[in-house]
Motif scaffolding. Sequence first.
Motif, PDB file in Angstrom:
ATOM      1  N   ARG A  90      86.902  44.043  23.471  1.00 44.10           N
ATOM      2  CA  ARG A  90      87.018  42.446  23.939  1.00 44.10           C
ATOM      3  C   ARG A  90      88.421  42.012  24.272  1.00 44.10           C
ATOM      4  N   CYS A  91      89.509  42.575  23.367  1.00 49.02           N
ATOM      5  CA  CYS A  91      90.640  42.241  23.916  1.00 49.02           C
ATOM      6  C   CYS A  91      91.231  42.724  25.349  1.00 49.02           C
ATOM      7  N   SER A  92      90.700  43.842  25.491  1.00 43.76           N
ATOM      8  CA  SER A  92      91.200  44.399  26.867  1.00 43.76           C
ATOM      9  C   SER A  92      90.385  43.670  28.017  1.00 43.76           C
ATOM     10  N   ALA A  93      88.889  43.418  27.788  1.00 39.41           N
ATOM     11  CA  ALA A  93      88.388  42.613  28.760  1.00 39.41           C
ATOM     12  C   ALA A  93      88.850  41.412  29.099  1.00 39.41           C
ATOM     13  N   ILE A  94      89.313  40.495  28.039  1.00 35.82           N
ATOM     14  CA  ILE A  94      89.902  39.197  28.310  1.00 35.82           C
ATOM     15  C   ILE A  94      91.148  39.236  28.999  1.00 35.82           C
ATOM     16  N   ALA A  95      91.993  40.096  28.558  1.00 34.25           N
ATOM     17  CA  ALA A  95      93.329  40.440  28.993  1.00 34.25           C
ATOM     18  C   ALA A  95      93.279  40.887  30.514  1.00 34.25           C
ATOM     19  N   SER A  96      92.166  41.780  31.097  1.00 35.85           N
ATOM     20  CA  SER A  96      92.371  42.348  32.035  1.00 35.85           C
ATOM     21  C   SER A  96      91.628  41.035  33.018  1.00 35.85           C
ATOM     22  N   MET A  97      90.649  40.461  32.766  1.00 39.81           N
ATOM     23  CA  MET A  97      90.199  39.520  33.596  1.00 39.81           C
ATOM     24  C   MET A  97      91.138  38.116  33.532  1.00 39.81           C
ATOM     25  N   GLY A  98      92.335  37.905  32.637  1.00 38.70           N
ATOM     26  CA  GLY A  98      93.253  37.001  32.817  1.00 38.70           C
ATOM     27  C   GLY A  98      94.165  37.678  33.761  1.00 38.70           C
ATOM     28  N   PHE A  99      94.524  38.849  33.597  1.00 40.09           N
ATOM     29  CA  PHE A  99      95.533  39.630  34.706  1.00 40.09           C
ATOM     30  C   PHE A  99      94.967  39.253  36.120  1.00 40.09           C
ATOM     31  N   GLY A 100      93.450  39.683  36.014  1.00 39.20           N
ATOM     32  CA  GLY A 100      93.034  39.647  37.548  1.00 39.20           C
ATOM     33  C   GLY A 100      93.138  38.389  38.006  1.00 39.20           C
ATOM     34  N   ALA A 101      92.711  37.308  37.282  1.00 34.64           N
ATOM     35  CA  ALA A 101      92.856  35.861  37.582  1.00 34.64           C
ATOM     36  C   ALA A 101      94.295  35.419  38.193  1.00 34.64           C
ATOM     37  N   ASN A 102      95.295  35.847  37.220  1.00 34.14           N
ATOM     38  CA  ASN A 102      96.481  35.412  37.814  1.00 34.14           C
ATOM     39  C   ASN A 102      96.994  35.990  38.934  1.00 34.14           C
ATOM     40  N   LEU A 103      96.619  37.380  39.209  1.00 30.02           N
ATOM     41  CA  LEU A 103      97.041  38.228  40.283  1.00 30.02           C
ATOM     42  C   LEU A 103      96.466  37.335  41.461  1.00 30.02           C
ATOM     43  N   ARG A 104      94.897  37.102  41.607  1.00 28.43           N
ATOM     44  CA  ARG A 104      94.321  36.484  42.495  1.00 28.43           C
ATOM     45  C   ARG A 104      94.976  35.013  42.921  1.00 28.43           C
ATOM     46  N   ARG A 105      95.305  34.636  41.724  1.00 27.55           N
ATOM     47  CA  ARG A 105      95.806  32.823  42.158  1.00 27.55           C
ATOM     48  C   ARG A 105      97.231  32.959  42.716  1.00 27.55           C
ATOM     49  N   GLU A 106      98.039  33.831  42.331  1.00 31.04           N
ATOM     50  CA  GLU A 106      99.583  34.295  42.983  1.00 31.04           C
ATOM     51  C   GLU A 106      99.288  34.707  44.436  1.00 31.04           C
ATOM     52  N   LEU A 107      98.125  35.646  44.660  1.00 30.75           N
ATOM     53  CA  LEU A 107      97.923  36.121  46.013  1.00 30.75           C
ATOM     54  C   LEU A 107      97.485  35.039  46.801  1.00 30.75           C
ATOM     55  N   PHE A 108      96.503  34.046  46.372  1.00 30.36           N
ATOM     56  CA  PHE A 108      96.339  33.005  47.224  1.00 30.36           C
ATOM     57  C   PHE A 108      97.419  32.127  47.359  1.00 30.36           C
ATOM     58  N   ASN A 109      98.213  31.728  46.502  1.00 26.98           N
ATOM     59  CA  ASN A 109      99.375  30.984  46.630  1.00 26.98           C
ATOM     60  C   ASN A 109     100.296  31.565  47.575  1.00 26.98           C
ATOM     61  N   LYS A 110     100.428  32.792  47.573  1.00 28.08           N
ATOM     62  CA  LYS A 110     101.456  33.343  48.601  1.00 28.08           C
ATOM     63  C   LYS A 110     100.873  33.323  50.000  1.00 28.08           C
ATOM     64  N   THR A 111      99.430  33.371  50.081  1.00 28.57           N
ATOM     65  CA  THR A 111      98.938  33.224  51.535  1.00 28.57           C
ATOM     66  C   THR A 111      99.141  31.977  52.093  1.00 28.57           C
ATOM     67  N   GLN A 112      99.257  30.803  51.087  1.00 30.82           N
ATOM     68  CA  GLN A 112      99.301  29.349  51.428  1.00 30.82           C
ATOM     69  C   GLN A 112     100.697  29.028  52.170  1.00 30.82           C
ATOM     70  N   ASP A 113     101.665  29.860  51.391  1.00 27.67           N
ATOM     71  CA  ASP A 113     103.283  29.957  51.981  1.00 27.67           C
ATOM     72  C   ASP A 113     103.479  30.676  53.324  1.00 27.67           C
ATOM     73  N   LEU A 114     102.283  31.517  53.729  1.00 29.78           N
ATOM     74  CA  LEU A 114     102.740  32.471  54.732  1.00 29.78           C
ATOM     75  C   LEU A 114     102.494  31.254  56.149  1.00 29.78           C
ATOM     76  N   SER A 115     103.588  31.861  57.039  1.00 27.90           N
ATOM     77  CA  SER A 115     103.041  31.109  58.364  1.00 27.90           C
ATOM     78  C   SER A 115     102.000  31.686  59.057  1.00 27.90           C
ATOM     79  N   PHE A 116     101.448  31.132  60.145  1.00 29.84           N
ATOM     80  CA  PHE A 116     100.327  31.491  60.997  1.00 29.84           C
ATOM     81  C   PHE A 116     100.934  32.892  61.609  1.00 29.84           C
ATOM     82  N   GLU A 117     102.158  33.071  61.795  1.00 35.89           N
ATOM     83  CA  GLU A 117     102.540  34.580  62.510  1.00 35.89           C
ATOM     84  C   GLU A 117     102.281  35.432  61.348  1.00 35.89           C
ATOM     85  N   ASN A 118     102.483  35.162  60.052  1.00 34.58           N
ATOM     86  CA  ASN A 118     102.185  36.051  58.981  1.00 34.58           C
ATOM     87  C   ASN A 118     100.626  36.449  58.852  1.00 34.58           C
TER      88      ASN A 118
END
Length: 595
Positions: free
Chosen positions: A85-113
């Motif tokens: 259970r701990c590993s499931a919650i921790a991994s899901m949270g890790f994945g959610a954080n990673l997706r959020r930061e990845l999405f935030n990064k794409t918002q900062d990228l320019s059209f060229e990127n």
Amino acid sequence: MFKRFLSFTKGYRILTIICPFMVYLDIIVELEIPKAMGRVVDLLYTLEPGSEASRAMLTGELSVELIKMLALCAVTLIVGYVASRCSAIASMGFGANLRRELFNKTQDLSFENINKLKISSLITRMTSDVSQVQGVYKNTIVTFIKGPLMLVSALTYALEISRELSVVFYVALPAIVIILALMGALAVPVFKKMLKKTDEFNGVLRGNINGIRVVKAFVRQDYEKSRFAKVNEEVMKLNIKAQTLVLYIVPAIMFVIYGCMIFSLWRGSDIIIGNPAAAIEGTGLTVGKLTAFIAYITQVLSSLMTVLLVFVSMIMAKASIDRIGEVFKQEPAVSDADADSSLKVENGEVEFRNVFFKYSKEAEKNILDDISLKINSGETLGIIGGTGSSKSTLIQLIPRLYDAAEGEVLVGGRNVKDYTFQNLRDEIAVVLQQSVLFSGTIRDNILWGKLDATEEEIVSAATAAGAHDFISEFEKGYDTELGQGGNTVSGGQRQRICIARALIKKPKILIFDDSTSAVDTATDAKIRAALRGEEYKDITKIIISQRITSIMDADRIIVMDNGRIHASGTHDELKESSEIYKEIFVSQQEGVLAQ
């Protein structure tokens, strides 16, 4: 990169620490079970049918051992559940954080990127690649910790029982390593191909869904079905090929495990039969100890298999990690890091000073070539020109969607690079030809321009955009749901909602990029009349259009041709001085007369 990925565990680090602790407890308990099983077998081996002593032992010593085994199994169940259970919650949270930061990064990228990375590939990276990395994280905090500890501990216990039987590990361990190394080497390239093909799959799917109306209008459903079926089948085949290679691993390793068991039973039986006195006295190998040894064989080899499988999955996930890392390593081609956050746009004056532009540094030809142009604050400028004359490219430099390769773009008398994106773009509103609306109500979409707008402001902006009348005809009015991409209203209605969204912002600079192309000429005229009103007189208005009627009332019109300003003047002046403008005007007038 490791440090960056470690940062995504934020908020779930306590659970991540709990997992190894639970795993350690689980290992201790699991290692005791074969010992207890061995003691039970040895006790059973001494039973004599019909003996009172044997019956007493069943209710005494044997019962205690059985209860101990049951307790150990219960503890293993509880500890294993907590760890999982701990590993499931921790991994899901890790994945959610990673997706959020990845999405935030794409918002900062320019059209060229974004053009470089491709939208379909970005979608795959945020879904499939993140899931792959998330799975490895989960395996690492549980399986990759448990495997080595169990391997070493079980091997130590097996050696304590019988060094002679333990020679089986000298063959089994290298065999499992070779099997997994071989399968991993074959599977990794296939997984990489599969990820690239998934990018293509997402591209086809996204293009079809976005263009579904065009597909239906041209009756191209069969073609699209065929194209989708082809790429879908290619993804399926690569998936099957990769999974098949992985599926060979378990049977191959189980063959090694069962081989070890058969050898141990054969050799162990021979030892016990050859020295029965030692077996009876408990000083040598007993049936119970042989049973425990076989259980340890399973634990040792299964642990090794688990460790190596996780290692193989890490190798396979490396492609996903690299692809995600590529996004994080992208430096936005357009950045406001050096801008002055206190600097505000004072007025709507726009100036281009000897501006050159091309979409990539490697391109040989400029898209814009030596553009010099000044637009006074409050002025209405019309821009016209043939397809590919770089009209849209020119105005995209004003809000810094792209940066000029050479020269300067100034807004309010200052270089656009001096402003932060927030301060600059807050004072600029762009209405695109391709109307982009979001899921939600009409009100929600208009409020994108000003979140705290009053009802009066919403109605005023919609009225100026020629949208209030048709909105009022809907049963729910401004609270009408638009659906995905605004697919519940017509193209002209979408454009007018987008115009209202820009007008409610009350920017200093208002840009229309052929944004009334789907609107009839009468409505277009009403919108232009509203823009000439007192409420919008101080706004600098830049209108790109293919229709001369949309710009003929502008204070000034420029004619674009092949990335250059061909001519500039009023409507009447250009009819006399510009052959391109005159040609467009005549062709459009002839079209009107023909109607």
